[in-house]
Enzyme design. Structure first.
Site, PDB file in Angstrom:
ATOM      1  N   ASP A 391       0.832  -1.199   0.000  1.00 46.30           N
ATOM      2  CA  ASP A 391       0.000   0.000   0.000  1.00 46.30           C
ATOM      3  C   ASP A 391       0.871   1.255   0.000  1.00 46.30           C
ATOM      4  O   ASP A 391       2.055   1.222   0.352  1.00 46.30           O
ATOM      5  CB  ASP A 391      -0.903  -0.027   1.240  1.00 46.30           C
ATOM      6  CG  ASP A 391      -2.185   0.770   1.059  1.00 46.30           C
ATOM      7  OD1 ASP A 391      -2.271   1.566   0.102  1.00 46.30           O
ATOM      8  OD2 ASP A 391      -3.111   0.579   1.881  1.00 46.30           O
ATOM      9  N   GLU A 394       3.248   4.696  -4.022  1.00 46.22           N
ATOM     10  CA  GLU A 394       3.565   5.637  -5.110  1.00 46.22           C
ATOM     11  C   GLU A 394       4.988   6.226  -5.006  1.00 46.22           C
ATOM     12  O   GLU A 394       5.594   6.413  -6.071  1.00 46.22           O
ATOM     13  CB  GLU A 394       2.534   6.785  -5.118  1.00 46.22           C
ATOM     14  CG  GLU A 394       1.132   6.356  -5.445  1.00 46.22           C
ATOM     15  CD  GLU A 394       0.383   5.820  -4.216  1.00 46.22           C
ATOM     16  OE1 GLU A 394      -0.695   5.245  -4.402  1.00 46.22           O
ATOM     17  OE2 GLU A 394       0.889   5.959  -3.087  1.00 46.22           O
ATOM     18  N   ASP A 461      -7.807   4.514  -3.551  1.00 47.40           N
ATOM     19  CA  ASP A 461      -8.829   4.917  -2.578  1.00 47.40           C
ATOM     20  C   ASP A 461      -9.928   5.703  -3.282  1.00 47.40           C
ATOM     21  O   ASP A 461     -10.010   6.935  -3.203  1.00 47.40           O
ATOM     22  CB  ASP A 461      -8.189   5.740  -1.465  1.00 47.40           C
ATOM     23  CG  ASP A 461      -7.201   4.925  -0.655  1.00 47.40           C
ATOM     24  OD1 ASP A 461      -7.188   3.690  -0.794  1.00 47.40           O
ATOM     25  OD2 ASP A 461      -6.428   5.529   0.116  1.00 47.40           O
TER      26      ASP A 461
END
Length: 672
Positions: A391, A394, A461
């Site tokens: 998670d 990025e 998300d």
């Protein structure tokens, strides 16, 4: 050969072009494909891009040099370099053609005088702001460029940032209906404009222009060449095609186990259950908090007895309270900063009375990869956990200044986009070194080549709305066109959703029905009632029985349909691994000669034999479906056979979405 102002040379089978301070190197790079690199003075020795350091083996191209002009032929590709000596400021310009000479793409000057098609604007650091400009073509359709939230399948006419963000996965590969594919092999923060007048790729700081071009023609062949160049995905493990249960978040070992037991008591299929963030003692410790998870080994053993894999969330964030922080910092394993302290995010982790700054580990550093994997292996793998959720990879920056990062691989402005790829590499390399089979790495971000490390991307998300569901259909198809065959969403959306609201329950049912036909089938979200982000948070209920008696049988029916589809899905996953053809794909991939298939954005194929048309509006009782030409299609719910090449209107009761099977296909009996 040298003219007054330009020289052409054949060096190790490659065509080198020199003009003033610029050098251009063009070399065969796989079937029907070339790599083009341009730089000032010299081609850099190292590249952080997606292509291997050495060109792949294969036949040498045919190169002909004739005065101010050169030509290169390689399979179906014809490339021309023309130096217009009659221009006031001439420069070498490249044109790509297919085997019959049709122009596919050509460079175009930024200005008729200057600058030209390739621009290098120095910043006194040895790097440059770079531009690469091509001509635009009326009516051209373009696909790919990763996963975006713009809600479009055809990306012609859009200007898009080349940067990693939550929900915005930057994979700079584009496929054209003109019969070519292009990978912008520059991991720098940048931008691309697919305008009506030009196509322009740019980066704020880079050492070279570097792109890969294929003239394979048909979409399936273009995707195959791209996989050959950037890496093939492994075969999807058998367990991974089933249902994945997740929520934000199960706070304890007992809570998670009780959910798994309830699935088995109800006789419902379940392949994976998830221990989300904050299960750890501190960010960077990479181990369970023993106060909440007292016996992970016993937990994993019980889950395996139930036939369920445990996936754990692994964030790349490092808390200053981590038991390993001093070692991360002292050994240079954290992402640095050009200016300011080496903390790039803020969150309230374990042991914090308020949100505090946290750092990120640097996966581009081999020493970091070795150290982090050592912790993961000891605390997770050796307990039987082999599925990892990567998670915030990025990485998720606050403030969002990737240019301020300093990585082992180079300045953030030049290489930040490879962070998620190298983060997946950390785990893939570790599993291989531990003698393990390839696993699924659920990643929120990716770059070109991530697929070869077993990266499965989910769409981030996202909102729990009908508009978000419509966006997912296009996003999933475009990331498939970008080389990522494993993809999923948070079924029901991530942000919000009230399980007691009948309107939301309808959305959940329709999203479930869509999710059945996605490569991975995963339920997740932060349901109402919600609380602020922090280690004590947990969302509302998010199990299939959480949505009321009316929705429950529809959700169970979707679970059962997915189970029946799994053998067919694995056939498509094997094809994806060997050929690069994603299992979930736009209609035009299989029907490129059908002009209408290129315009359909709200349907997709799952393999060659299933056509899926999700229900994307609340209260819908029917919808139109386009059936591609060249095959007959059977509607399983009625048994009716429809010829292709037409639009049909079908009913959409709440118990199913429109799905058509190619006539006489073996999968037809599975979905009846």
């Amino acid at each position: 050969m040298t003219t007054t102002m330009v020289s052409y040379t054949i060096v190790d089978g490659a065509l080198e072009v020199r003009h003033r301070h610029e050098i251009i190197r063009i070399e065969a790079w796989g079937r029907d494909s070339v790599r083009v690199r341009a730089a000032q003075y010299r081609i850099p020795a190292d590249s952080a891009g997606a292509l291997d350091p050495q060109r792949p083996p294969g036949p040498e191209p045919r190169i002909r040099i004739d005065g101010a002009r050169a030509e290169l032929e390689h399979g179906a590709l014809r490339l021309e370099v023309d130096f217009n000596v009659g221009h006031a400021y001439p420069e070498p310009l490249i044109t790509f053609r297919n085997a019959d000479g049709t122009e596919l793409l050509t460079e175009a000057r930024e200005h008729f005088w200057m600058p030209g098609a390739r621009v290098f604007q120095g910043n006194r650091s040895g790097a440059y702001e770079i531009h690469q400009q091509f001509a635009a073509y009326p009516g051209e359709r373009l696909y790919g460029l990763g996963q975006r939230t713009h809600g479009r399948l055809d990306i012609k006419g859009l200007a898009l940032d080349l940067v990693q963000r939550n929900g915005e996965v930057n994979i700079p590969f584009v496929l054209s209906d003109r019969g070519y594919g292009l990978l912008w092999n520059v991991p720098a923060v940048g931008r691309v404009e697919f305008a009506e007048n030009v196509t322009r790729w740019s980066a704020g700081q880079a050492r070279e222009i570097d792109y890969w071009f294929t003239a394979a023609g048909a979409p399936a062949e273009i995707l195959s060449r791209y996989a050959d160049a950037t890496g093939h995905a492994p075969e999807l493990p058998e367990w991974a095609s089933g249902f994945w249960q997740s929520k934000l978040r199960y706070r304890t070992q007992d809570e998670l186990l009780e959910v798994a037991r309830e699935y088995r008591r109800r006789g419902l299929p379940l392949s994976v259950i998830v221990s989300d963030f904050f299960h750890w003692s501190a960010m960077g410790d990479f181990r369970f908090d023993s106060a909440e998870w007292p016996d992970p080994t016993a937990m994993v053993a019980e889950l395996k007895e139930l036939g369920i894999e445990l996936m754990v969330s692994v964030w790349p964030t490092i808390s200053p309270l981590s038991e390993h922080y001093t070692e991360y910092n002292g050994r240079g394993m954290l992402v640095g900063a050009d200016q300011g302290v080496e903390f790039q995010q803020t969150i309230q982790d374990k042991g914090m009375a308020t949100p505090m700054p946290v750092a990120f580990y640097d996966p581009t550093n081999p020493q970091t990869r070795e150290f982090v994997w050592g912790l993961v292996r000891k605390n997770y793998l050796e307990r039987g956990i082999r599925v990892f959720w990567l998670d915030a990879s990025e990485p998720e920056l606050n403030p969002a200044h990737p240019g301020n990062l300093s990585l082992y691989a180079g300045p953030g402005a030049e290489v930040a986009n490879i962070y998620p790829r190298d983060n997946a590499r950390l785990f893939a390399d570790g599993m291989r070194q531990a003698g393990q089979e390839p696993t699924v790495l659920l990643c929120r971000s990716a770059w070109a080549g991530s697929q070869k490390y077993g990266a499965a991307v989910w769409s981030g998300d996202i909102s729990a709305t009908w508009e978000s569901l419509r966006q997912q259909v296009r996003a999933g198809l475009n990331i498939g066109m970008s080389g990522i065959p494993w993809w999923t969403t948070d079924i029901g959306g991530f942000h919000g959703g009230d399980p007691s609201d009948p309107a939301y329950r309808e959305l959940m049912v329709r999203w479930f029905q869509y999710g059945v036909f996605c490569p991975l089938f995963r339920l997740h979200g932060d349901r109402f009632p919600r609380v602020p982000t922090g280690y004590a948070m947990t969302g509302g209920p998010n199990e299939v029985w959480s949505y009321g008696e009316a929705a429950y049988p529809h959700l169970v029916a979707s679970l059962q349909l997915r189970e029946r589809l799994r053998p067919y899905l694995h056939e498509q996953m094997r094809t994806a691994s060997s050929t690069g053809l994603p299992p979930m794909r736009p209609l035009f991939v299989d029907f490129p000669e059908d002009a209408a298939a290129w315009t359909v954005e709200d349907q997709f194929l799952l393999g060659p034999d299933l056509l899926v048309a999700p229900v994307l509006e609340p209260g819908a009782t029917s919808r139109e479906v386009y059936l591609p030409a060249g095959r007959d299609w059977t509607e399983p719910s009625t048994g009716q056979v429809h010829p292709g090449g037409r639009i049909v209107t079908v009913s959409t009761p709440l118990d199913h979405i429109p799905v058509f099977a190619a006539e006489s296909s073996e999968v037809l009996h599975v979905i009846r």
